[in-house]
Design a protein around this motif. Sequence first.
Motif, PDB file in Angstrom:
ATOM      1  N   THR A 153       0.826  -1.209   0.000  1.00 23.55           N
ATOM      2  CA  THR A 153       0.000   0.000   0.000  1.00 23.55           C
ATOM      3  C   THR A 153       0.860   1.258   0.000  1.00 23.55           C
ATOM      4  O   THR A 153       0.496   2.258  -0.608  1.00 23.55           O
ATOM      5  CB  THR A 153      -0.988   0.015   1.182  1.00 23.55           C
ATOM      6  OG1 THR A 153      -0.277  -0.193   2.411  1.00 23.55           O
ATOM      7  CG2 THR A 153      -2.063  -1.053   1.016  1.00 23.55           C
ATOM      8  N   ARG A 154       2.010   1.216   0.647  1.00 24.38           N
ATOM      9  CA  ARG A 154       2.938   2.364   0.612  1.00 24.38           C
ATOM     10  C   ARG A 154       3.469   2.548  -0.812  1.00 24.38           C
ATOM     11  O   ARG A 154       3.531   3.661  -1.326  1.00 24.38           O
ATOM     12  CB  ARG A 154       4.090   2.156   1.592  1.00 24.38           C
ATOM     13  CG  ARG A 154       5.216   3.166   1.493  1.00 24.38           C
ATOM     14  CD  ARG A 154       4.861   4.548   1.967  1.00 24.38           C
ATOM     15  NE  ARG A 154       4.727   4.538   3.395  1.00 24.38           N
ATOM     16  CZ  ARG A 154       4.024   5.429   4.076  1.00 24.38           C
ATOM     17  NH1 ARG A 154       3.400   6.395   3.451  1.00 24.38           N
ATOM     18  NH2 ARG A 154       3.934   5.359   5.365  1.00 24.38           N
ATOM     19  N   ASP A 155       3.850   1.450  -1.451  1.00 18.71           N
ATOM     20  CA  ASP A 155       4.334   1.518  -2.833  1.00 18.71           C
ATOM     21  C   ASP A 155       3.246   2.087  -3.750  1.00 18.71           C
ATOM     22  O   ASP A 155       3.521   2.916  -4.618  1.00 18.71           O
ATOM     23  CB  ASP A 155       4.776   0.130  -3.309  1.00 18.71           C
ATOM     24  CG  ASP A 155       5.437   0.170  -4.672  1.00 18.71           C
ATOM     25  OD1 ASP A 155       6.509   0.792  -4.796  1.00 18.71           O
ATOM     26  OD2 ASP A 155       4.857  -0.405  -5.621  1.00 18.71           O
ATOM     27  N   ALA A 156       2.020   1.646  -3.560  1.00 15.46           N
ATOM     28  CA  ALA A 156       0.900   2.150  -4.361  1.00 15.46           C
ATOM     29  C   ALA A 156       0.720   3.647  -4.139  1.00 15.46           C
ATOM     30  O   ALA A 156       0.507   4.404  -5.092  1.00 15.46           O
ATOM     31  CB  ALA A 156      -0.380   1.410  -3.999  1.00 15.46           C
ATOM     32  N   LEU A 197      -4.043   2.213   3.217  1.00 14.55           N
ATOM     33  CA  LEU A 197      -2.737   2.323   3.869  1.00 14.55           C
ATOM     34  C   LEU A 197      -2.873   2.636   5.356  1.00 14.55           C
ATOM     35  O   LEU A 197      -2.225   1.990   6.189  1.00 14.55           O
ATOM     36  CB  LEU A 197      -1.887   3.393   3.172  1.00 14.55           C
ATOM     37  CG  LEU A 197      -0.541   3.718   3.816  1.00 14.55           C
ATOM     38  CD1 LEU A 197       0.375   2.505   3.840  1.00 14.55           C
ATOM     39  CD2 LEU A 197       0.126   4.891   3.091  1.00 14.55           C
ATOM     40  N   SER A 198      -3.708   3.594   5.722  1.00 18.99           N
ATOM     41  CA  SER A 198      -3.819   3.990   7.129  1.00 18.99           C
ATOM     42  C   SER A 198      -4.324   2.844   8.008  1.00 18.99           C
ATOM     43  O   SER A 198      -3.835   2.646   9.125  1.00 18.99           O
ATOM     44  CB  SER A 198      -4.728   5.214   7.271  1.00 18.99           C
ATOM     45  OG  SER A 198      -6.013   4.943   6.774  1.00 18.99           O
ATOM     46  N   VAL A 199      -5.274   2.074   7.517  1.00 19.83           N
ATOM     47  CA  VAL A 199      -5.791   0.926   8.264  1.00 19.83           C
ATOM     48  C   VAL A 199      -4.690  -0.109   8.450  1.00 19.83           C
ATOM     49  O   VAL A 199      -4.467  -0.617   9.552  1.00 19.83           O
ATOM     50  CB  VAL A 199      -7.010   0.307   7.541  1.00 19.83           C
ATOM     51  CG1 VAL A 199      -7.405  -1.028   8.147  1.00 19.83           C
ATOM     52  CG2 VAL A 199      -8.186   1.285   7.557  1.00 19.83           C
ATOM     53  N   ILE A 200      -3.984  -0.404   7.382  1.00 20.05           N
ATOM     54  CA  ILE A 200      -2.896  -1.393   7.437  1.00 20.05           C
ATOM     55  C   ILE A 200      -1.823  -0.949   8.418  1.00 20.05           C
ATOM     56  O   ILE A 200      -1.336  -1.738   9.243  1.00 20.05           O
ATOM     57  CB  ILE A 200      -2.294  -1.620   6.022  1.00 20.05           C
ATOM     58  CG1 ILE A 200      -3.360  -2.170   5.063  1.00 20.05           C
ATOM     59  CG2 ILE A 200      -1.061  -2.499   6.083  1.00 20.05           C
ATOM     60  CD1 ILE A 200      -4.001  -3.467   5.478  1.00 20.05           C
ATOM     61  N   MET A 201      -1.446   0.330   8.370  1.00 20.70           N
ATOM     62  CA  MET A 201      -0.394   0.840   9.256  1.00 20.70           C
ATOM     63  C   MET A 201      -0.778   0.706  10.730  1.00 20.70           C
ATOM     64  O   MET A 201       0.039   0.292  11.555  1.00 20.70           O
ATOM     65  CB  MET A 201      -0.100   2.310   8.936  1.00 20.70           C
ATOM     66  CG  MET A 201       0.647   2.502   7.638  1.00 20.70           C
ATOM     67  SD  MET A 201       0.887   4.240   7.221  1.00 20.70           S
ATOM     68  CE  MET A 201       1.881   4.806   8.595  1.00 20.70           C
TER      69      MET A 201
END
Length: 138
Positions: free
Chosen positions: A96-99, A111-115
């Motif tokens: 998600t960061r790469d995206a 990304l925020s949820v994953i982090m």
Amino acid sequence: MSPSEKALLAKTNDELTERDEITIYWFIEALWSFMWAGSLISAMPFDESVGDGMAALCPNLERGEGPEKFSQHMRLRPSDELFAELDLYFRLHWWTRDANLNGYDTGSVKLSVIMERRKALEWILDPTCDWDHVPDNT
């Protein structure tokens, strides 16, 4: 609770900034990871935000419910399950960061949820982590 969390939760609703409200939402995503790690929920799909039933799993402070609502049912998952979930969330964080950096779509994976979920899993598995400074490198 960490000093930054205590300071945030000491604010009245009128004092909360938009950034504070976002941070509180992130606390909820981290709490979802803790609930999964404690076997209070059976699954934590990475492409879904916190489930609608989360509030029912938490103590109702207005009714005077205490931490027993958690402690009576919480059982820490085996370490191999915890590490497997952390590995999944580490990989999802990288993706998600790469995206985010390269402008491609991740669909419903945020990304925020994953982090925030990864942060909680990292903290659970590393007793040296300070909650306000959990490593999040990918």
